[in-house]
Scaffold this motif. Structure first.
Motif, PDB file in Angstrom:
ATOM      1  N   ARG A  69       5.086  -4.710  -9.948  1.00 29.35           N
ATOM      2  CA  ARG A  69       3.683  -5.312  -9.965  1.00 29.35           C
ATOM      3  C   ARG A  69       2.995  -5.758  -8.917  1.00 29.35           C
ATOM      4  O   ARG A  69       1.935  -6.460  -8.829  1.00 29.35           O
ATOM      5  N   VAL A  70       3.741  -5.253  -7.672  1.00 27.61           N
ATOM      6  CA  VAL A  70       3.047  -5.687  -6.328  1.00 27.61           C
ATOM      7  C   VAL A  70       1.542  -5.173  -6.128  1.00 27.61           C
ATOM      8  O   VAL A  70       0.595  -5.957  -5.851  1.00 27.61           O
ATOM      9  N   GLU A  71       1.111  -4.039  -6.530  1.00 28.48           N
ATOM     10  CA  GLU A  71      -0.096  -3.374  -6.406  1.00 28.48           C
ATOM     11  C   GLU A  71      -1.048  -4.116  -7.176  1.00 28.48           C
ATOM     12  O   GLU A  71      -2.117  -4.413  -6.493  1.00 28.48           O
ATOM     13  N   GLN A  72      -0.883  -4.591  -8.416  1.00 30.53           N
ATOM     14  CA  GLN A  72      -1.748  -5.437  -9.407  1.00 30.53           C
ATOM     15  C   GLN A  72      -1.844  -6.599  -8.435  1.00 30.53           C
ATOM     16  O   GLN A  72      -2.953  -7.154  -8.664  1.00 30.53           O
ATOM     17  N   LEU A  73      -0.840  -7.376  -8.155  1.00 31.77           N
ATOM     18  CA  LEU A  73      -0.975  -8.463  -7.533  1.00 31.77           C
ATOM     19  C   LEU A  73      -1.817  -8.593  -6.116  1.00 31.77           C
ATOM     20  O   LEU A  73      -2.615  -9.435  -6.069  1.00 31.77           O
ATOM     21  N   ARG A  74      -1.534  -7.552  -5.526  1.00 33.53           N
ATOM     22  CA  ARG A  74      -2.339  -7.351  -4.266  1.00 33.53           C
ATOM     23  C   ARG A  74      -3.601  -7.219  -4.345  1.00 33.53           C
ATOM     24  O   ARG A  74      -4.705  -7.896  -3.830  1.00 33.53           O
ATOM     25  N   GLN A  75      -4.134  -6.348  -5.636  1.00 30.92           N
ATOM     26  CA  GLN A  75      -5.434  -6.345  -5.790  1.00 30.92           C
ATOM     27  C   GLN A  75      -6.201  -7.508  -6.347  1.00 30.92           C
ATOM     28  O   GLN A  75      -7.189  -8.014  -6.148  1.00 30.92           O
ATOM     29  N   TRP A  76      -5.373  -8.225  -7.197  1.00 30.54           N
ATOM     30  CA  TRP A  76      -6.069  -9.444  -7.805  1.00 30.54           C
ATOM     31  C   TRP A  76      -6.168 -10.754  -6.519  1.00 30.54           C
ATOM     32  O   TRP A  76      -7.122 -11.287  -6.633  1.00 30.54           O
ATOM     33  N   VAL A  77      -4.976 -10.730  -5.772  1.00 31.21           N
ATOM     34  CA  VAL A  77      -5.274 -11.701  -4.933  1.00 31.21           C
ATOM     35  C   VAL A  77      -6.143 -11.292  -3.710  1.00 31.21           C
ATOM     36  O   VAL A  77      -7.064 -12.259  -3.262  1.00 31.21           O
ATOM     37  N   HIS A  78      -6.417  -9.895  -3.306  1.00 35.28           N
ATOM     38  CA  HIS A  78      -7.412  -9.631  -2.384  1.00 35.28           C
ATOM     39  C   HIS A  78      -8.870  -9.872  -2.817  1.00 35.28           C
ATOM     40  O   HIS A  78      -9.570  -9.923  -2.260  1.00 35.28           O
ATOM     41  N   ALA A  79      -9.013  -9.877  -4.250  1.00 30.21           N
ATOM     42  CA  ALA A  79     -10.250  -9.982  -4.960  1.00 30.21           C
ATOM     43  C   ALA A  79     -10.784 -11.390  -4.631  1.00 30.21           C
ATOM     44  O   ALA A  79     -12.069 -11.632  -4.439  1.00 30.21           O
ATOM     45  N   ASP A  80      -9.809 -12.362  -4.557  1.00 29.75           N
ATOM     46  CA  ASP A  80     -10.466 -13.708  -4.365  1.00 29.75           C
ATOM     47  C   ASP A  80      -9.962 -14.315  -2.920  1.00 29.75           C
ATOM     48  O   ASP A  80      -9.936 -15.711  -2.666  1.00 29.75           O
ATOM     49  N   HIS A  81      -9.304 -13.508  -2.085  1.00 27.64           N
ATOM     50  CA  HIS A  81      -8.920 -14.185  -0.784  1.00 27.64           C
ATOM     51  C   HIS A  81     -10.121 -14.303   0.277  1.00 27.64           C
ATOM     52  O   HIS A  81     -11.034 -13.579   0.193  1.00 27.64           O
ATOM     53  N   PRO A  82     -10.013 -15.478   0.891  1.00 29.41           N
ATOM     54  CA  PRO A  82     -11.232 -15.969   1.696  1.00 29.41           C
ATOM     55  C   PRO A  82     -11.092 -15.055   3.247  1.00 29.41           C
ATOM     56  O   PRO A  82     -12.184 -15.135   3.732  1.00 29.41           O
ATOM     57  N   TYR A  83      -9.962 -14.458   3.394  1.00 28.38           N
ATOM     58  CA  TYR A  83      -9.881 -13.929   4.734  1.00 28.38           C
ATOM     59  C   TYR A  83     -10.444 -12.324   4.726  1.00 28.38           C
ATOM     60  O   TYR A  83     -10.188 -11.748   3.896  1.00 28.38           O
ATOM     61  N   GLU A  84     -11.097 -11.901   6.064  1.00 28.18           N
ATOM     62  CA  GLU A  84     -11.453 -10.595   5.886  1.00 28.18           C
ATOM     63  C   GLU A  84     -10.341  -9.595   5.904  1.00 28.18           C
ATOM     64  O   GLU A  84     -10.576  -8.587   5.474  1.00 28.18           O
ATOM     65  N   VAL A  85      -9.345  -9.953   6.870  1.00 32.14           N
ATOM     66  CA  VAL A  85      -8.040  -9.261   6.654  1.00 32.14           C
ATOM     67  C   VAL A  85      -6.918 -10.099   6.415  1.00 32.14           C
ATOM     68  O   VAL A  85      -6.265 -10.894   6.926  1.00 32.14           O
ATOM     69  N   PRO A  86      -6.453 -10.125   4.974  1.00 32.88           N
ATOM     70  CA  PRO A  86      -5.405 -11.066   4.550  1.00 32.88           C
ATOM     71  C   PRO A  86      -4.056 -10.697   5.017  1.00 32.88           C
ATOM     72  O   PRO A  86      -4.050  -9.461   5.004  1.00 32.88           O
ATOM     73  N   GLN A  87      -3.228 -11.547   5.289  1.00 30.88           N
ATOM     74  CA  GLN A  87      -1.879 -11.236   5.300  1.00 30.88           C
ATOM     75  C   GLN A  87      -1.481 -10.805   4.148  1.00 30.88           C
ATOM     76  O   GLN A  87      -1.609 -11.316   3.030  1.00 30.88           O
ATOM     77  N   TRP A  88      -0.449  -9.599   4.102  1.00 29.11           N
ATOM     78  CA  TRP A  88       0.159  -9.208   3.070  1.00 29.11           C
ATOM     79  C   TRP A  88       1.566  -8.526   3.224  1.00 29.11           C
ATOM     80  O   TRP A  88       1.409  -7.524   4.093  1.00 29.11           O
ATOM     81  N   ILE A  89       2.368  -9.299   3.153  1.00 31.46           N
ATOM     82  CA  ILE A  89       3.699  -9.073   3.497  1.00 31.46           C
ATOM     83  C   ILE A  89       4.606  -8.890   2.206  1.00 31.46           C
ATOM     84  O   ILE A  89       4.719  -9.824   1.516  1.00 31.46           O
ATOM     85  N   VAL A  90       5.208  -7.846   2.273  1.00 30.07           N
ATOM     86  CA  VAL A  90       6.391  -7.528   0.910  1.00 30.07           C
ATOM     87  C   VAL A  90       7.544  -7.499   1.651  1.00 30.07           C
ATOM     88  O   VAL A  90       8.194  -6.888   2.159  1.00 30.07           O
ATOM     89  N   LEU A  91       8.550  -8.451   0.969  1.00 31.94           N
ATOM     90  CA  LEU A  91       9.810  -8.685   1.343  1.00 31.94           C
ATOM     91  C   LEU A  91      10.889  -8.302   0.298  1.00 31.94           C
ATOM     92  O   LEU A  91      10.807  -8.678  -0.634  1.00 31.94           O
ATOM     93  N   PRO A  92      11.543  -7.181   0.441  1.00 32.46           N
ATOM     94  CA  PRO A  92      12.805  -6.995  -0.304  1.00 32.46           C
ATOM     95  C   PRO A  92      13.633  -8.298  -0.530  1.00 32.46           C
ATOM     96  O   PRO A  92      13.691  -8.939   0.349  1.00 32.46           O
ATOM     97  N   THR A  93      14.431  -7.996  -1.702  1.00 29.54           N
ATOM     98  CA  THR A  93      15.455  -9.200  -1.881  1.00 29.54           C
ATOM     99  C   THR A  93      16.688  -8.551  -2.254  1.00 29.54           C
ATOM    100  O   THR A  93      16.838  -7.378  -2.347  1.00 29.54           O
ATOM    101  N   ALA A  94      17.725  -9.248  -1.818  1.00 23.49           N
ATOM    102  CA  ALA A  94      19.193  -8.723  -2.067  1.00 23.49           C
ATOM    103  C   ALA A  94      19.973 -10.045  -2.757  1.00 23.49           C
ATOM    104  O   ALA A  94      19.842 -11.138  -2.704  1.00 23.49           O
ATOM    105  N   GLY A  95      20.792  -9.366  -3.893  1.00 27.17           N
ATOM    106  CA  GLY A  95      21.771 -10.371  -4.364  1.00 27.17           C
ATOM    107  C   GLY A  95      21.427 -11.140  -5.266  1.00 27.17           C
ATOM    108  O   GLY A  95      22.066 -12.064  -5.776  1.00 27.17           O
ATOM    109  N   ALA A  96      19.997 -10.772  -6.041  1.00 27.32           N
ATOM    110  CA  ALA A  96      19.572 -11.686  -7.128  1.00 27.32           C
ATOM    111  C   ALA A  96      20.407 -11.735  -8.335  1.00 27.32           C
ATOM    112  O   ALA A  96      20.812 -10.640  -8.635  1.00 27.32           O
ATOM    113  N   SER A  97      20.531 -12.815  -8.959  1.00 28.70           N
ATOM    114  CA  SER A  97      21.327 -12.509 -10.148  1.00 28.70           C
ATOM    115  C   SER A  97      20.774 -12.071 -11.229  1.00 28.70           C
ATOM    116  O   SER A  97      19.522 -11.840 -11.349  1.00 28.70           O
ATOM    117  N   GLU A  98      21.455 -11.535 -12.403  1.00 33.01           N
ATOM    118  CA  GLU A  98      21.136 -10.642 -13.191  1.00 33.01           C
ATOM    119  C   GLU A  98      20.172 -11.691 -14.128  1.00 33.01           C
ATOM    120  O   GLU A  98      18.975 -11.279 -14.448  1.00 33.01           O
TER     121      GLU A  98
END
Length: 112
Positions: A69-98
């Motif tokens: 869902r990251v790309e859809q989220l990025r497009q949605w956030v950037h369409a309404d983001h007030p910054y010229e160059v928004p911070q966009w950082i994707v962090l992987p996770t480890a060990g999340a429970s089922e």
């Protein structure tokens, strides 16, 4: 091996307005692009912009979503983001429970 939809990621951006931060966080959850979102307390950011060191008071938004869902989220956030160059950082996770993975998958797919 599990597909990318089975991996949770944390996606972060920042904005300088509290109501905008709340709107982006809530809107992404309502749009089912993020299972949940945190808006961190106001912080001070220092960064280079247009040849000078700047500083601003900002709010960090952390979206909990699935990798597919990251790309859809990025497009949605950037369409309404007030910054010229928004911070966009994707962090992987480890060990999340089922159970947490199942919750995130369901909530980013319409609660199914």
């Amino acid at each position: 091996m599990a597909g990318s939809e089975n991996r949770i990621v944390i996606v972060q951006t920042t904005v300088d307005d509290e109501s905008k931060a709340y709107g982006l966080a809530r809107g992404a959850v309502e749009a089912r692009l993020s299972a949940g979102a945190h808006v961190d307390a106001r912080m001070t950011a220092f960064y280079w912009w247009k040849g000078e060191v700047q500083h601003e008071r900002e709010y960090r938004i952390s979206f909990k979503t699935t990798e597919d869902r990251v790309e859809q989220l990025r497009q949605w956030v950037h369409a309404d983001h007030p910054y010229e160059v928004p911070q966009w950082i994707v962090l992987p996770t480890a060990g999340a429970s089922e159970a947490y993975l199942a919750w995130a998958q369901a909530e980013t797919r319409g609660g199914a």
